[in-house]
Scaffold this active site. Structure first.
Site, short mmCIF file in Angstrom:
data_model
loop_
_atom_site.label_atom_id
_atom_site.label_comp_id
_atom_site.label_asym_id
_atom_site.label_seq_id
_atom_site.Cartn_x
_atom_site.Cartn_y
_atom_site.Cartn_z
N LYS A 23 -8.46 -8.06 24.05
CA LYS A 23 -8.46 -9.47 23.78
C LYS A 23 -7.09 -9.99 24.06
O LYS A 23 -6.80 -11.20 24.59
CB LYS A 23 -8.63 -9.74 22.12
CG LYS A 23 -10.14 -9.16 21.87
CD LYS A 23 -10.35 -9.63 20.48
CE LYS A 23 -9.60 -8.94 19.44
NZ LYS A 23 -9.67 -7.43 19.41
N ARG A 98 -12.49 -13.32 12.15
CA ARG A 98 -12.91 -11.82 12.08
C ARG A 98 -13.95 -11.88 10.66
O ARG A 98 -14.38 -10.87 10.65
CB ARG A 98 -11.62 -11.12 11.63
CG ARG A 98 -11.25 -10.07 12.73
CD ARG A 98 -9.92 -9.44 12.39
NE ARG A 98 -9.60 -8.25 13.10
CZ ARG A 98 -8.61 -8.39 13.92
NH1 ARG A 98 -7.87 -9.58 14.42
NH2 ARG A 98 -8.08 -7.13 14.60
N ARG A 137 -1.90 2.55 24.54
CA ARG A 137 -1.11 1.28 24.83
C ARG A 137 0.17 0.90 24.22
O ARG A 137 0.46 1.45 23.13
CB ARG A 137 -1.98 0.31 24.41
CG ARG A 137 -2.35 0.00 22.89
CD ARG A 137 -3.26 -1.19 22.80
NE ARG A 137 -3.39 -1.50 21.35
CZ ARG A 137 -4.21 -2.12 20.69
NH1 ARG A 137 -5.05 -3.03 21.67
NH2 ARG A 137 -4.27 -2.53 19.59
N ARG A 171 2.34 0.37 18.42
CA ARG A 171 2.03 -0.47 17.13
C ARG A 171 1.85 0.78 15.98
O ARG A 171 1.20 1.79 16.48
CB ARG A 171 0.65 -1.28 17.37
CG ARG A 171 1.08 -2.71 17.79
CD ARG A 171 0.04 -3.40 18.07
NE ARG A 171 -1.09 -3.48 16.90
CZ ARG A 171 -2.27 -4.05 17.04
NH1 ARG A 171 -2.46 -5.03 17.93
NH2 ARG A 171 -3.27 -4.05 16.07
N ARG A 182 -10.18 0.51 11.75
CA ARG A 182 -10.42 -0.99 12.25
C ARG A 182 -11.83 -1.07 12.86
O ARG A 182 -12.12 -2.22 12.93
CB ARG A 182 -8.98 -1.09 13.27
CG ARG A 182 -7.82 -1.03 12.41
CD ARG A 182 -6.54 -0.85 13.27
NE ARG A 182 -6.57 -1.97 14.54
CZ ARG A 182 -5.60 -1.45 15.67
NH1 ARG A 182 -4.98 -0.40 15.71
NH2 ARG A 182 -5.71 -2.27 16.46
P1 AMP Z 1 -4.86 -7.18 15.62
O1 AMP Z 1 -3.32 -7.26 16.28
O2 AMP Z 1 -5.76 -8.31 15.95
O3 AMP Z 1 -5.39 -5.62 16.19
O4 AMP Z 1 -4.58 -7.00 14.20
C1 AMP Z 1 -4.08 -6.14 13.63
C2 AMP Z 1 -4.18 -6.04 12.05
O5 AMP Z 1 -3.85 -7.48 11.55
C3 AMP Z 1 -5.95 -5.95 11.76
O6 AMP Z 1 -6.17 -4.56 11.75
C4 AMP Z 1 -5.74 -6.47 10.37
O7 AMP Z 1 -5.43 -5.72 9.47
C5 AMP Z 1 -5.05 -7.82 10.40
N1 AMP Z 1 -5.52 -9.01 10.93
C6 AMP Z 1 -5.30 -9.63 12.20
N2 AMP Z 1 -6.33 -10.60 12.31
C7 AMP Z 1 -6.86 -10.52 11.29
C8 AMP Z 1 -8.10 -11.62 10.66
N3 AMP Z 1 -8.32 -12.59 11.39
N4 AMP Z 1 -8.57 -11.33 9.57
C9 AMP Z 1 -8.04 -10.22 8.68
N5 AMP Z 1 -7.17 -9.52 9.08
C10 AMP Z 1 -6.67 -9.61 10.21
#
Ligand code: AMP
Length: 228
Positions: A23, A98, A137, A171, A182
C-alpha cells in the site's frame, strides 16, 4: 454512504490490503503520478509516538503489539490531517480505514464537504508471501522511499536512489510475532471493508502478488478511470 461514488473535484482513493501488500509503495507512486497526497495513518501515528503526544503515548504499546489503535484516536488524527490545505488536491488513503467504524466516520467527514470516495482498491495477496515481504523491507530515513532486501535494492548499497540519503530505517513492528498479530487484525477487522465498499459499487480489486511496475500500472489504469 448512498450509492457508488461519483468523481469529485478532489479525488479520494482508498488502498485496502494486509500489511506488506504494498500500500505504501503504491500510494507513493500514485502520489507522484496523479499529484495526490498520500495519507498514511501508520506514518501519522509513528510521528505522534516520536513526538510523545497524548495520542502517541496511547498508541505506542498497541502498535508494538500489532493491534489496532482505537478508532477515536485514529479518526481524530486523520480528520486533522485531511483538513490541511494540501489535501484539497485529492488524497490516497493508505492504511485507513481499518474498521467499519472508521469507514463510516470517513463517509461522514467527506459528506460534510460534499465529497465521496472515488474508489476503494483492494490489493490482493497471500498471507504467506506477506511475512517474507515485510521481514525484508526498509525505507530511506530522509524521504521515505521503500526498499527490500530481495525485491528492490538501491542502485548503490545504502544510498537512496530518490534523494541520496544514507540513513535507512527498519520498522520496529516488522518482526515475525508482530506481523502475525497485524495479519490477524487485518482479517478480523479490516477485510470486512472489502464487502462494505463492494456494497455500493466502489470496490476495485488488483492482483498485488507480482512485479511492482505491473501492479502500479494496473492501479494507475483504475485511478485514471475513477478520477476522470
Ligand atoms: P501501517 O503503517 O499502516 O502498517 O500501521 C502500523 C500500525 O499503526 C498498525 O499495526 C496499527 O497498530 C496502527 N494503525 C495504522 N493505521 C491504523 C488505523 N487506521 N486504525 C488503527 N490502527 C492503525
Amino acid at each position: 454512504m448512498d450509492g457508488a461514488s461519483s468523481p469529485t473535484a478532489a479525488p479520494i482513493l482508498i488502498l485496502l490490503g494486509p500489511p506488506g501488500a504494498g500500500k505504501g509503495t503504491q500510494a507513493r507512486i500514485l502520489q507522484d503520478k496523479f499529484g495526490l497526497v498520500q495519507l498514511s495513518t501508520g506514518d501519522l501515528l509513528r510521528a505522534a509516538v516520536a513526538a510523545g503526544s497524548d495520542a502517541g503515548k496511547a498508541a505506542k504499546a498497541v502498535m508494538e503489539a500489532g493491534g489496532l489503535v482505537s478508532d477515536d484516536i485514529v479518526i481524530a488524527i486523520l480528520g486533522d490531517r485531511l483538513a490541511d490545505a494540501d489535501c484539497a488536491k485529492g488524497v490516497i488513503l493508505d492504511g485507513f480505514p481499518r474498521t467499519t467504524v472508521q469507514a463510516e466516520a470517513l463517509d461522514d467527514l467527506l459528506a460534510e464537504k460534499g465529497q465521496k470516495i472515488n474508489a476503494a482498491i483492494s490489493l490482493e495477496v497471500d498471507d504467506a508471501e506477506m511475512v517474507t515481504r515485510i521481514s525484508g523491507r526498509y525505507t530511506c530515513g530522509a524521504c521515505g522511499e521503500g526498499y527490500h532486501d530481495s525485491f528492490k535494492q538501491p542502485k548503490a548499497e545504502g544510498v537512496c536512489d530518490n534523494c541520496g540519503g544514507t540513513e535507512m530505517k527498519r520498522r520496529a513492528d516488522d518482526n515475525p510475532e508482530t506481523v502475525a498479530q497485524r495479519l490477524e487484525a487485518y482479517h478480523a477487522q479490516t477485510a470486512p471493508l472489502i464487502t462494505y465498499y463492494d456494497g455500493f459499487g466502489a470496490l476495485q480489486r488488483v492482483d498485488a502478488m507480482g512485479d511492482i511496475g505491473k501492479i502500479s500500472s494496473d492501479l494507475g489504469a483504475i485511478v485514471k478511470v475513477a478520477t476522470a
